[in-house]
Design a protein around this motif. Structure first.
Motif, PDB file in Angstrom:
ATOM      1  N   UNK A 455       0.810  -1.365   0.218  1.00  0.00           N
ATOM      2  CA  UNK A 455      -0.015   0.168   0.254  1.00  0.00           C
ATOM      3  C   UNK A 455       0.514   1.267   0.228  1.00  0.00           C
ATOM      4  N   UNK A 456       1.993   1.303   0.023  1.00  0.00           N
ATOM      5  CA  UNK A 456       2.973   2.696   0.425  1.00  0.00           C
ATOM      6  C   UNK A 456       3.435   3.118  -0.843  1.00  0.00           C
ATOM      7  N   UNK A 457       3.559   1.754  -1.892  1.00  0.00           N
ATOM      8  CA  UNK A 457       5.098   2.261  -3.600  1.00  0.00           C
ATOM      9  C   UNK A 457       4.055   3.300  -4.021  1.00  0.00           C
ATOM     10  N   UNK A 458       2.650   4.353  -4.291  1.00  0.00           N
ATOM     11  CA  UNK A 458       3.092   5.045  -4.706  1.00  0.00           C
ATOM     12  C   UNK A 458       3.399   6.302  -3.809  1.00  0.00           C
ATOM     13  N   UNK A 459       3.120   6.208  -2.295  1.00  0.00           N
ATOM     14  CA  UNK A 459       3.354   7.171  -1.619  1.00  0.00           C
ATOM     15  C   UNK A 459       5.293   6.836  -1.039  1.00  0.00           C
ATOM     16  N   UNK A 460       6.082   6.049  -2.055  1.00  0.00           N
ATOM     17  CA  UNK A 460       7.576   6.380  -2.183  1.00  0.00           C
ATOM     18  C   UNK A 460       7.849   7.412  -2.991  1.00  0.00           C
ATOM     19  N   UNK A 461       7.169   6.516  -4.201  1.00  0.00           N
ATOM     20  CA  UNK A 461       7.011   7.113  -5.030  1.00  0.00           C
ATOM     21  C   UNK A 461       6.744   8.619  -5.339  1.00  0.00           C
ATOM     22  N   UNK A 462       6.009   8.646  -5.006  1.00  0.00           N
ATOM     23  CA  UNK A 462       5.713  10.932  -4.644  1.00  0.00           C
ATOM     24  C   UNK A 462       6.661  11.139  -3.446  1.00  0.00           C
ATOM     25  N   UNK A 463       7.218  10.327  -2.501  1.00  0.00           N
ATOM     26  CA  UNK A 463       7.611  11.268  -1.256  1.00  0.00           C
ATOM     27  C   UNK A 463       7.181  11.309  -0.238  1.00  0.00           C
ATOM     28  N   UNK A 464       5.852  10.611  -0.912  1.00  0.00           N
ATOM     29  CA  UNK A 464       4.737  11.324   0.472  1.00  0.00           C
ATOM     30  C   UNK A 464       5.196  10.519   2.029  1.00  0.00           C
ATOM     31  N   UNK A 465       5.402  10.755   3.010  1.00  0.00           N
ATOM     32  CA  UNK A 465       5.454  10.960   4.458  1.00  0.00           C
ATOM     33  C   UNK A 465       4.269   9.673   4.574  1.00  0.00           C
ATOM     34  N   UNK A 466       4.620   8.740   5.197  1.00  0.00           N
ATOM     35  CA  UNK A 466       3.450   7.492   5.982  1.00  0.00           C
ATOM     36  C   UNK A 466       4.053   7.167   7.307  1.00  0.00           C
ATOM     37  N   UNK A 467       3.053   7.471   7.956  1.00  0.00           N
ATOM     38  CA  UNK A 467       3.666   6.569   9.723  1.00  0.00           C
ATOM     39  C   UNK A 467       3.358   4.538   9.664  1.00  0.00           C
ATOM     40  N   UNK A 468       4.164   4.640   9.962  1.00  0.00           N
ATOM     41  CA  UNK A 468       4.094   2.475  10.314  1.00  0.00           C
ATOM     42  C   UNK A 468       3.930   2.774  11.797  1.00  0.00           C
ATOM     43  N   UNK A 469       2.387   2.088  12.153  1.00  0.00           N
ATOM     44  CA  UNK A 469       1.701   1.477  12.823  1.00  0.00           C
ATOM     45  C   UNK A 469       1.589   0.120  13.005  1.00  0.00           C
ATOM     46  N   UNK A 534     -15.296  -9.060  -1.858  1.00  0.00           N
ATOM     47  CA  UNK A 534     -16.495  -7.651  -2.027  1.00  0.00           C
ATOM     48  C   UNK A 534     -16.508  -6.676  -3.027  1.00  0.00           C
ATOM     49  N   UNK A 535     -15.461  -6.776  -4.082  1.00  0.00           N
ATOM     50  CA  UNK A 535     -15.254  -5.724  -5.242  1.00  0.00           C
ATOM     51  C   UNK A 535     -13.816  -5.992  -5.831  1.00  0.00           C
ATOM     52  N   UNK A 536     -13.727  -5.688  -6.825  1.00  0.00           N
ATOM     53  CA  UNK A 536     -12.465  -6.274  -8.036  1.00  0.00           C
ATOM     54  C   UNK A 536     -12.073  -4.823  -8.497  1.00  0.00           C
ATOM     55  N   UNK A 537     -11.516  -3.941  -8.604  1.00  0.00           N
ATOM     56  CA  UNK A 537     -10.759  -2.422  -8.592  1.00  0.00           C
ATOM     57  C   UNK A 537      -9.480  -2.014  -9.745  1.00  0.00           C
ATOM     58  N   UNK A 538      -9.688  -1.532 -10.460  1.00  0.00           N
ATOM     59  CA  UNK A 538      -8.209  -0.606 -10.720  1.00  0.00           C
ATOM     60  C   UNK A 538      -7.824   0.205  -9.652  1.00  0.00           C
ATOM     61  N   UNK A 539      -6.241  -0.275  -9.544  1.00  0.00           N
ATOM     62  CA  UNK A 539      -5.875   0.856  -8.295  1.00  0.00           C
ATOM     63  C   UNK A 539      -4.392   1.645  -8.938  1.00  0.00           C
ATOM     64  N   UNK A 540      -4.314   3.015  -8.461  1.00  0.00           N
ATOM     65  CA  UNK A 540      -3.285   3.714  -8.708  1.00  0.00           C
ATOM     66  C   UNK A 540      -1.970   3.618  -7.411  1.00  0.00           C
ATOM     67  N   UNK A 541      -2.849   2.634  -5.940  1.00  0.00           N
ATOM     68  CA  UNK A 541      -1.727   2.809  -5.468  1.00  0.00           C
ATOM     69  C   UNK A 541      -0.213   1.936  -5.478  1.00  0.00           C
ATOM     70  N   UNK A 542      -0.476   1.195  -6.408  1.00  0.00           N
ATOM     71  CA  UNK A 542       0.466   0.162  -6.241  1.00  0.00           C
ATOM     72  C   UNK A 542       1.348   0.036  -7.861  1.00  0.00           C
ATOM     73  N   UNK A 543       2.655  -0.063  -7.494  1.00  0.00           N
ATOM     74  CA  UNK A 543       4.094   0.312  -8.473  1.00  0.00           C
ATOM     75  C   UNK A 543       4.614  -0.933  -9.612  1.00  0.00           C
ATOM     76  N   UNK A 544       4.936  -1.600  -8.306  1.00  0.00           N
ATOM     77  CA  UNK A 544       5.851  -3.050  -8.102  1.00  0.00           C
ATOM     78  C   UNK A 544       4.551  -3.930  -7.764  1.00  0.00           C
ATOM     79  N   UNK A 545       3.596  -4.125  -7.404  1.00  0.00           N
ATOM     80  CA  UNK A 545       3.064  -5.485  -6.754  1.00  0.00           C
ATOM     81  C   UNK A 545       2.139  -5.154  -7.985  1.00  0.00           C
TER      82      UNK A 545
END
Length: 644
Positions: A455-469, A534-545
C-alpha cells in the motif's frame, strides 16, 4: 539487645522459593558496591508497617495497644557485631512471615530472571528495578533474625524467623510483649564500619531523611577518647512529610531518595511534579515518572496507583482512583485536606472530590510529559520506550485530554525508515508536502510488514511520508484519534485512495483510462473469485506489486480483524476489496489467458493477503496452484535432472 524467648517445640525449617534463592545469591554479589541501600530498604519497610497500622487503626483503635506514637529505632552492638531495626508498626503473623519473607509473589518473576545476564553491573540495575526490599539485608549480614508480632494479637503469638541466606529459613513462635518487628543483622566480616553511630546517621540522613516517622538512635558522647552510646535517644531524621515542605527547601537528591521510597525502585526517576493546589479542593501532590517500567505493568490483577494521605495520615497504597489507568506507571503521593480519614476504596470510586483531584493530577502529569518532550528529547525518548504503549491507551480512555495525549504520541515513519518511534503528529504535519491535507498511516502486525506493505508504493514514489503503526494498541489509537490539528488521519489501506492536489491531471486521466480499458477484466476476476471478495477494481496505489487488498472505508481493517481473531474474539464478517495494478505483467497476462484464468485470479488474491500479513485458509491449494503455473510458464513440461 535481648534475645527473644522461643518455643523450640514448634520450630520448623522451610525452604526458600527457588526465585528467592536466586535473588539472594545475585544480590549479594551484584549490589555489594552499593551496600548502604540495605538500611534504606529496611527503614522504608518499617515506615510502611507504621503507615499500615495507622490505617487499620482508623477502624479499630485497639490495635494501637495504648502505644499511639509510631517510631523506628536503629541500634547497634559492637561486641555482638549486630545491627537492629525496630518498628512498632502493624507487625506480621506466622503465615504473613512465611509469605513475605519466604516467597516472591511478584508478577513478572520469570521474566525478571530470564533477563539477568551474569554481568554484575547490568544485573544490579535489574535487581534494583525488581525491588530488593528485605532481602538486601544479606548484602551485609551472614545471618538475619526477625522477631515480630501482629498488632492486636496476644504476646505469645510472636514469631521468630531466622536464616543465613542459604536455601532455608527457620521459623517458630516466640513471646513478644510489644507489637511490631525487630530485624537483627549479624554482620559479615569487613562490615565493622556499620557498627558506628556516625556512619549509621550519615546513611539515614542520606537515604531516609524524608521518612515521616521519627527514626531514633542512642545519643553518643565523647568519653575516654572515643564515642560511646548513652542512655538517651535522639531523632536523626527530619521526621516531616517531604511533600509538605516548600520546594525551595528540597534538594534533587532528596526528591530522588523519596521516589525510591514510594516507588520501591533502585534508579532515579526521569522527572517529577510537586505542587500544592488550593481552591474548592485543597491537596498536595508529588508525582514521579519512573525511568523504567515495572515487571507487572501489564498485569491486569496488579494494583497500580499512588499513596493517598489525608492531612499527613496515610490512608492507602496504590489508590488507583487518583489517576486514570493509562497513567498507572506514575508513582508518588497525594495528600488531601478535605477527604475524611475513614475513606474506603468504594467511597473513592464515587467521590466528587476524588474526581477533581484525579483531573488535576492527570493534567499535571500530562503537562510534565509535554515539558519533557519539549525540553529534553533524550529523556522523553527513554520515557516513550518504557511507557509509550501504556500512554496510547489514553486516546480511548480519556476523551477530555485526547488532543493533549495525541500530541505526546510518537510513531515510526517512512521518513526515518527505522522501527524507532520518534515522529510526533506535529512533526509529521510540519513537513507535509504542499497540497497535502491528510496524515497517512498504515497498520500491520510487525514493523517490517508495515514498512514493506504494498500500500506504500505510490507514497514512496511521490515522497509522501506515511506513519508505520505496528503495535497492537495502534488500532485502538487510530480508532479514536481521527484528526490532528485539523488534518484527518487516513489509512492507506482503507477506502478509495484520493491524493487530491498531490495527483496531477495527467495521472487522473490515465487512471480513468485504465479503469475503462480493464473493465471487462475486472468483471471476469470478480466473477471468478465470487464471494471471496466484496469488489475488484483498478488501483493507482501500486507501482511494483500486481495486487493488494483494502478494506471499505467504514469496514474494520484487515489487521484489526486478525488481532481480534488472535485474541479469541470474532469480529463482524467482512470481505476485502481486491485492487489490481493495471501496469503489472501478471495482470496484463490475465487479459489473454482463458485456460488458467481462475488459477491466476486466485493466486493474485492469495498473494495480496500474504503481503499484508494475513493467513491463507488453504495453503496447500495455493502451493499447488503456484507450482502448476510455474510449470505452465516454463513451457508446459518439466525435466528431472539427476545428480551425478
Amino acid at each position: 539487645m535481648t534475645e527473644p524467648t522461643a518455643t523450640h517445640a514448634d520450630r520448623e525449617t522451610l525452604g526458600f522459593q527457588t526465585e528467592v534463592r536466586q535473588l539472594l545469591q545475585l544480590m549479594i554479589h551484584s549490589l555489594y558496591s552499593n551496600r548502604e541501600i540495605f538500611l534504606r530498604e529496611l527503614i522504608s519497610n518499617a515506615s510502611d508497617a507504621c503507615d499500615k497500622l495507622r490505617f487499620e487503626a482508623l477502624h479499630n483503635e485497639a490495635l494501637f495497644e495504648d502505644d499511639f506514637e509510631l517510631r523506628i529505632r536503629i541500634d547497634y552492638d559492637p561486641a555482638a557485631r549486630t545491627l537492629s531495626i525496630t518498628d512498632n508498626g502493624v507487625g506480621m503473623s506466622r503465615d504473613e512471615v512465611i509469605t513475605n519473607l519466604g516467597t516472591i509473589a511478584k508478577s513478572g518473576t520469570r521474566e525478571f530472571f530470564s533477563q539477568l545476564t551474569g554481568d554484575q553491573q547490568k544485573d544490579a540495575h535489574l535487581i534494583g528495578q525488581f525491588g530488593v526490599g528485605f532481602y538486601s539485608s544479606f548484602i551485609v549480614a551472614d545471618k538475619v533474625t526477625v522477631h515480630t508480632r501482629r498488632a492486636g494479637e496476644k504476646s505469645d503469638q510472636g514469631v521468630l524467623w531466622e536464616s543465613d541466606g542459604g536455601g532455608e529459613f527457620a521459623i517458630e513462635m516466640a513471646e513478644k510483649p510489644a507489637r511490631g518487628t525487630v530485624i537483627t543483622l549479624h554482620l559479615r566480616e569487613g562490615q565493622e564500619d556499620l557498627l558506628s553511630g556516625f556512619k549509621l546517621r550519615s546513611i539515614i540522613r542520606k537515604y531516609s531523611d524524608h521518612i515521616v516517622q521519627p527514626i531514633l538512635m542512642p545519643k553518643e558522647e565523647w568519653k575516654d577518647g572515643k564515642q560511646e552510646k548513652g542512655n538517651d535517644e535522639e531523632t536523626v531524621n527530619q521526621a516531616s512529610a517531604l511533600w509538605a515542605r516548600s520546594k525551595n527547601d528540597i534538594s534533587d537528591e532528596q526528591y530522588n531518595e523519596f521516589y525510591k521510597h514510594v516507588g520501591h525502585d533502585f534508579d532515579d526517576p526521569l522527572a517529577w511534579t510537586h505542587a500544592r493546589v488550593e481552591g474548592r479542593q485543597e491537596y498536595t501532590h508529588l508525582l514521579y515518572i519512573p525511568s523504567r517500567a515495572p515487571f507487572d505493568l501489564w498485569d491486569r490483577n496488579a494494583r497500580h496507583g499512588i499513596k493517598l494521605y489525608v492531612r499527613r495520615v496515610f490512608i492507602m497504597d496504590d489508590a488507583e482512583q487518583l489517576l486514570p489507568s493509562y497513567l498507572r506507571f506514575v508513582r508518588g503521593v497525594v495528600d488531601s485536606n478535605d477527604l475524611p480519614l475513614n475513606i474506603s476504596r468504594e467511597i473513592l470510586q464515587e467521590s466528587k472530590d476524588i474526581e477533581a483531584i484525579r483531573g488535576g493530577c492527570t493534567r499535571k502529569v500530562l503537562g510534565l510529559l509535554e515539558e519533557l518532550a519539549e525540553s529534553d528529547k533524550e529523556k522523553y525518548a527513554k520515557f516513550w520506550g518504557a511507557f509509550g504503549n501504556v500512554l496510547k491507551e489514553g486516546t480511548g480512555e480519556d476523551s477530555a485530554n485526547r488532543d493533549r495525549i495525541a500530541g505526546l504520541l510518537r510513531f515510526a515513519s517512512t521518513q526515518t525508515d527505522t522501527a524507532d518511534q520518534t515522529v510526533s503528529l506535529a512533526e509529521y504535519a510540519g513537513r507535509m508536502k504542499e497540497g497535502q491535507d491528510k496524515i497517512y498511516y498504515v497498520t500491520a502486525e510487525t514493523f517490517n510488514a508495515a514498512k514493506n506493505s504494498p500500500h506504500l508504493e505510490v507514497f514512496r514514489k511521490k515522497g509522501i511520508e506515511v506513519l508505520l503503526l505496528s503495535d497492537r494498541v495502534d488500532e485502538w489509537v487510530v480508532g479514536h484519534v481521527t484528526e490532528f490539528d485539523g488534518k484527518a488521519l487516513v489509512s492507506v489501506a482503507k477506502g478509495g485512495l484520493d491524493l487530491g492536489a498531490l495527483e496531477d491531471e495527467t495521472e487522473k486521466k490515465e487512471r480513468e483510462k485504465d479503469a475503462t480499458d480493464l473493465g471487462d477484466l475486472v468483471a471476469r476476476i470478480k466473477a471468478s473469485l465470487g464471494e471471496r471478495v466484496k469488489e475488484v477494481r483498478v488501483t493507482h496505489r501500486l507501482t511494483e506489486s500486481p495486487a493488494c487488498l483494502v478494506s471499505d472505508v467504514h469496514d474494520m481493517s484487515g489487521n484489526l480483524a486478525r488481532l481480534l481473531k488472535a485474541s479469541g474474539q470474532q469480529g463482524p464478517a467482512m470481505k476485502p476489496i481486491l485492487e489490481i495494478n493495471p501496469k503489472h505483467p501478471v495482470v496484463l497476462r490475465l487479459k489473454d489467458d482463458d485456460r488458467k484464468f481462475d488459477d491466476w485470479a486466485a493466486v493474485l488474491l492469495d498473494q495480496a493477503l500474504l503481503a499484508e500479513g494475513g493467513q491463507l485458509d488453504d495453503p496447500a491449494t495455493f502451493v499447488k496452484r503456484i507450482n502448476e503455473l510455474m510449470l505452465e510458464l516454463s513451457g508446459g513440461g518439466s525435466r528431472i535432472i539427476l545428480p551425478n
